[in-house]
Design an enzyme around this catalytic site. Structure first.
Site, mmCIF file in Angstrom:
data_model
loop_
_atom_site.group_PDB
_atom_site.id
_atom_site.type_symbol
_atom_site.label_atom_id
_atom_site.label_comp_id
_atom_site.label_asym_id
_atom_site.label_seq_id
_atom_site.Cartn_x
_atom_site.Cartn_y
_atom_site.Cartn_z
ATOM 1 N N HIS A 47 0.817 -1.222 0.000
ATOM 2 C CA HIS A 47 0.000 0.000 0.000
ATOM 3 C C HIS A 47 0.849 1.270 0.000
ATOM 4 O O HIS A 47 0.314 2.364 0.136
ATOM 5 C CB HIS A 47 -0.943 -0.011 1.210
ATOM 6 N N HIS A 51 -0.940 2.373 -5.947
ATOM 7 C CA HIS A 51 -1.328 0.969 -5.821
ATOM 8 C C HIS A 51 -2.823 0.791 -6.040
ATOM 9 O O HIS A 51 -3.586 1.752 -6.061
ATOM 10 C CB HIS A 51 -0.939 0.437 -4.433
ATOM 11 N N ASP A 53 -6.152 -1.695 -4.609
ATOM 12 C CA ASP A 53 -6.615 -2.607 -3.564
ATOM 13 C C ASP A 53 -7.440 -3.728 -4.189
ATOM 14 O O ASP A 53 -8.367 -3.467 -4.959
ATOM 15 C CB ASP A 53 -7.508 -1.876 -2.558
ATOM 16 N N HIS A 57 -8.526 -6.942 0.502
ATOM 17 C CA HIS A 57 -8.039 -5.935 1.448
ATOM 18 C C HIS A 57 -9.093 -5.591 2.496
ATOM 19 O O HIS A 57 -8.758 -5.321 3.647
ATOM 20 C CB HIS A 57 -7.631 -4.680 0.676
ATOM 21 N N HIS A 161 -14.559 2.296 0.634
ATOM 22 C CA HIS A 161 -14.126 1.079 -0.047
ATOM 23 C C HIS A 161 -15.307 0.134 -0.292
ATOM 24 O O HIS A 161 -15.468 -0.419 -1.388
ATOM 25 C CB HIS A 161 -13.073 0.336 0.791
ATOM 26 N N GLU A 173 -5.008 4.243 -5.706
ATOM 27 C CA GLU A 173 -4.717 5.231 -4.668
ATOM 28 C C GLU A 173 -3.286 5.738 -4.813
ATOM 29 O O GLU A 173 -2.444 5.092 -5.431
ATOM 30 C CB GLU A 173 -4.938 4.609 -3.285
#
Length: 214
Positions: A47, A51, A53, A57, A161, A173
């Site tokens: 992270h 990156h 997710d 996650h 999320h 992100e």
């Protein structure tokens, strides 16, 4: 065609979420020490830096990084400049009206004109659940942001999320969108095929669309 590298550099100075694993590099072989080539080992949280997710996650039963579909990470996207509101700072859903999202599947949000990958800002602007739902309801398949997370730094429920997850929306992100004008581009931001991975670094680029492309 012009392109923009919107990835953060990975280096020991790269900022991390408090308590996360920073970037370190160890040389296993060096030519100046008699080796035939240079070989290094790196250790870093997945992270840190730019990156994506995986659902794993934030959902113990979610897909790992090796299993996510790739189509969301390649294709036409729209860069939008937005500003956070409130405390914690969140992107308001009103900044993402249907007119701005019409005809686009991927949205990258620039919340600030400045970006320094070496500085941790606890008060960064996050997407939050309301804006996340607006994007999912608009049929967006990927959302990117120029801050460390879709949720604020102290969030425990990761509601932004989960709102994206419910809509099948992929996440990017820590993008560096400095100097990228608002508008439409081609995005290429492929994750690594990490079996059991909850996240992956990406090398994200934007490519100018051909003049004759609709």
């Amino acid at each position: 065609m012009r392109y923009w590298d919107i990835s953060e550099p990975l280096e020991p100075a790269s900022a991390t979420f408090p308590g996360d694993t920073p970037f370190t590099q160890e040389w296993v072989a060096r030519q100046e020490r008699g080796a035939s080539c240079n070989v290094s080992t790196i250790r870093v949280s997945t992270h840190v830096g730019t990156h994506t997710d995986a659902p794993l996650h934030y959902d113990v039963a979610g897909s790992d990084m090796a299993s996510v579909p790739l189509h969301a990470y390649m294709g036409r996207c729209r860069v939008l400049a937005v500003r956070g509101e409130g405390a914690p700072s969140l992107v308001p859903a009103s900044a993402l009206p249907p007119a701005k999202l019409r005809g686009v599947e991927r949205v990258l949000l620039r919340t600030s004109d400045a970006h320094d990958h070496r500085v941790w800002n606890h008060g960064f602007t996050a997407l939050g659940p309301a804006a996340a739902k607006a994007l999912a309801d608009a049929g967006v398949v990927l959302v990117g942001i120029d801050t460390p997370s879709m949720d604020h730094a102290d969030s425990k429920d990761l509601s932004g999320h989960h709102a994206l997850y419910a809509g099948g929306v992929a996440i990017l992100e820590n993008l560096d969108l400095r100097g990228v004008p608002e508008g439409d581009y081609e995005l290429i931001a492929l994750p690594l095929r990490i079996v059991g991975g909850d996240s992956s670094p990406v090398r994200a680029i934007l490519r100018e669309l051909p003049p004759d492309r609709p």
